[in-house]
Design an enzyme around this catalytic site. Structure first.
Site, PDB file in Angstrom:
ATOM      1  CG  HIS A 112      -1.695   1.254   1.427  1.00  0.00           C
ATOM      2  ND1 HIS A 112      -2.771   1.600   0.646  1.00  0.00           N
ATOM      3  CD2 HIS A 112      -1.547   2.258   2.331  1.00  0.00           C
ATOM      4  CE1 HIS A 112      -3.261   2.762   1.054  1.00  0.00           C
ATOM      5  NE2 HIS A 112      -2.535   3.190   2.072  1.00  0.00           N
ATOM      6  NE  ARG A 121       6.384  10.336  -1.599  1.00  0.00           N
ATOM      7  CZ  ARG A 121       5.541   9.673  -0.827  1.00  0.00           C
ATOM      8  NH1 ARG A 121       4.518  10.287  -0.291  1.00  0.00           N
ATOM      9  NH2 ARG A 121       5.723   8.387  -0.577  1.00  0.00           N
ATOM     10  CD  GLU A 176      -6.487   3.893   4.304  1.00  0.00           C
ATOM     11  OE1 GLU A 176      -6.227   3.883   5.522  1.00  0.00           O
ATOM     12  OE2 GLU A 176      -5.849   4.577   3.473  1.00  0.00           O
ATOM     13  CE1 TYR A 221       1.402  13.322   1.744  1.00  0.00           C
ATOM     14  CE2 TYR A 221       0.050  14.579   0.207  1.00  0.00           C
ATOM     15  CZ  TYR A 221       1.189  13.843   0.471  1.00  0.00           C
ATOM     16  OH  TYR A 221       2.099  13.621  -0.513  1.00  0.00           O
ATOM     17  CE  LYS A 230      -6.039   8.240   5.904  1.00  0.00           C
ATOM     18  NZ  LYS A 230      -5.974   6.871   5.388  1.00  0.00           N
ATOM     19  CB  THR A 326      -4.122   0.182   3.546  1.00  0.00           C
ATOM     20  OG1 THR A 326      -4.804   1.335   4.020  1.00  0.00           O
ATOM     21  CG2 THR A 326      -4.955  -0.504   2.481  1.00  0.00           C
TER      22      THR A 326
HETATM   23 CA    CA Z   1      -5.079   3.858   7.459  1.00  0.00          CA
END
Ligand code: CA
Length: 395
Positions: A112, A121, A176, A221, A230, A326
């Site tokens: 993940h 990225r 997730e 983030y 989240k 995840t």
């Molecule tokens: Ca997570």
């Protein structure tokens, strides 16, 4: 598996799931079946398992031994009081099994992490330089963790559209596939839990869905990590599998190269062969298998996560939840469905929509979709299933 249930006018109390029945541990205690154990049966009359868990590992094992004896004794000590102590699982309402003080979400699924790195990225190494040196994590929001079956409302938030910030309902709601550990020990600040002692701090394991709004996440983030993408909800299974039951599925993990620092080096195999599945049920359709993975694809094991979490003296509390991150399997694994633990990966950032049997497609979740996580281990004595983590998206 242990959980908190209620039925009829009875208040929430502790139960033990066996087949399609829930064994009422409060009543079992009142009838004296826990006599001689280091356990005050009043702990089973509580609306959470915290008081029971706080009694410690010796008490958990003694209670489980006694329950196994009651269920398997050929003389069937519960037969004459069957209707007093067993409730059909279809008649009960399940509640969160523990009061959760703190919740930490790791990022230990290397497939993940690599997939997300490739998408977020694209011009650098998909794994950041620290990834193979320490188990990365963030502190999540404990009080928005809900029990399986609770609807999840699509969150509003800020995200980019055509490079401009806009506000509205997320257009990239995702699940997730994770495992959650329920901590079974209180430690005081300053206490370091070594990697060898770490598993003794785990009461049990649950399935865990860390719902994520990818458009909000992508915008917010940096530099401090996930926040509103989240913290609106996470779903955990109602039934907690006692951790020692995983022993039958213990395996060696991946070779960790470079070698971790000494405080993260484990002497015994610390990974587990836990089969994991994600199902999706559209509003008016049948449930379909979306993905299959396995906990053996975690890079860091549970003991390493706990050792790292406490290496600075950070305390643990009974009922704390630590989730794995995840868990995706490599794309090379064979599966009739996908092998990734999120739609972000399954649809590769929305570029490759997933087609369902009814012909509809998903890049991310629609209102009315129900996501269910399931898991199990295979043992010589048969399959042991974990609980299930299910949630339906509402507008
Ligand atoms: Ca997570």
């Amino acid at each position: 598996m242990f959980g908190i249930f209620s039925y009829g006018i009875a208040s929430p109390r502790a139960g033990f799931k066996t087949g399609d029945f829930v064994l009422d541990l409060e009543v079992i205690g009142l009838l004296g079946f826990f006599q001689g154990l280091p356990v005050n049966p009043a702990v089973f009359a509580q609306p959470t398992l915290n008081d029971f868990i706080a009694l410690g590992k010796a008490a958990w094992l003694a209670v489980q031994d006694r329950i196994n004896h009651l269920l398997n004794d050929p003389e069937q000590p519960l037969a004459t009081i069957h209707d007093q102590v067993f409730i059909d699982v279809s008649r009960v309402t399940m509640h969160l099994p523990v009061q959760i003080g703190d919740y930490t979400d790791f990022y230990a699924g290397i497939e993940h992490a690599r997939n997300v790195g490739l998408m977020f990225r694209p011009n650098g190494d998909p794994l950041l330089p620290n990834y193979r040196h320490l188990p990365v994590a963030y502190h999540g929001r404990a009080s928005s963790i809900v029990v399986s079956g609770t609807p999840v409302k699509r969150p509003d938030g800020q995200f980019l559209r055509n490079d401009q910030p806009v506000f509205g309902p997320t257009e990239a709601l995702d699940f997730e596939l994770e495992l959650g550990l329920i901590m079974g020990k209180n430690t005081s600040p300053g206490t370091v839990v070594s990697v060898d002692e770490a598993e003794d701090c785990i009461f049990g394991i649950v399935l865990f869905n860390d719902w994520s709004a990818r458009d909000i996440q992508r915008w917010e983030y940096q530099p401090l990590g996930p926040f509103l993408a989240k913290n609106f909800a996470s779903t955990m299974s109602a039934w907690v599998l006692p951790f020692h039951q995983l022993d039958a599925a213990r395996i060696a993990g991946p070779v960790q190269e470079p070698e971790p620092l000494p405080y993260l080096q484990t002497r015994q195999p610390g990974h587990f062969d836990i089969h994991l599945e994600v199902f999706l049920q559209p509003a008016n359709g049948d449930e379909v298998l979306l993905s299959q993975s396995n906990a053996r694809h975690l890079y860091w094991n549970f003991a390493q996560m706990i050792a790292h979490h406490t290496v600075n003296g950070c305390n643990l509390n009974v009922g704390d939840v630590m989730a794995s991150g995840t868990i995706s399997a490599p794309a090379t694994e064979t599966s009739p469905a996908g092998t990734f633990g999120s739609l972000l990966e399954l649809s590769w950032g929305g570029q490759k929509p997933v087609t369902l049997p009814d012909g509809s497609t998903r890049t991310y979740l629609h209102d009315g979709d129900t996501v269910t996580l399931r898991g199990w281990i295979e043992t010589a004595a048969g399959r042991i299933t974990l609980g299930e983590a299910r949630g339906r998206i509402t507008a």
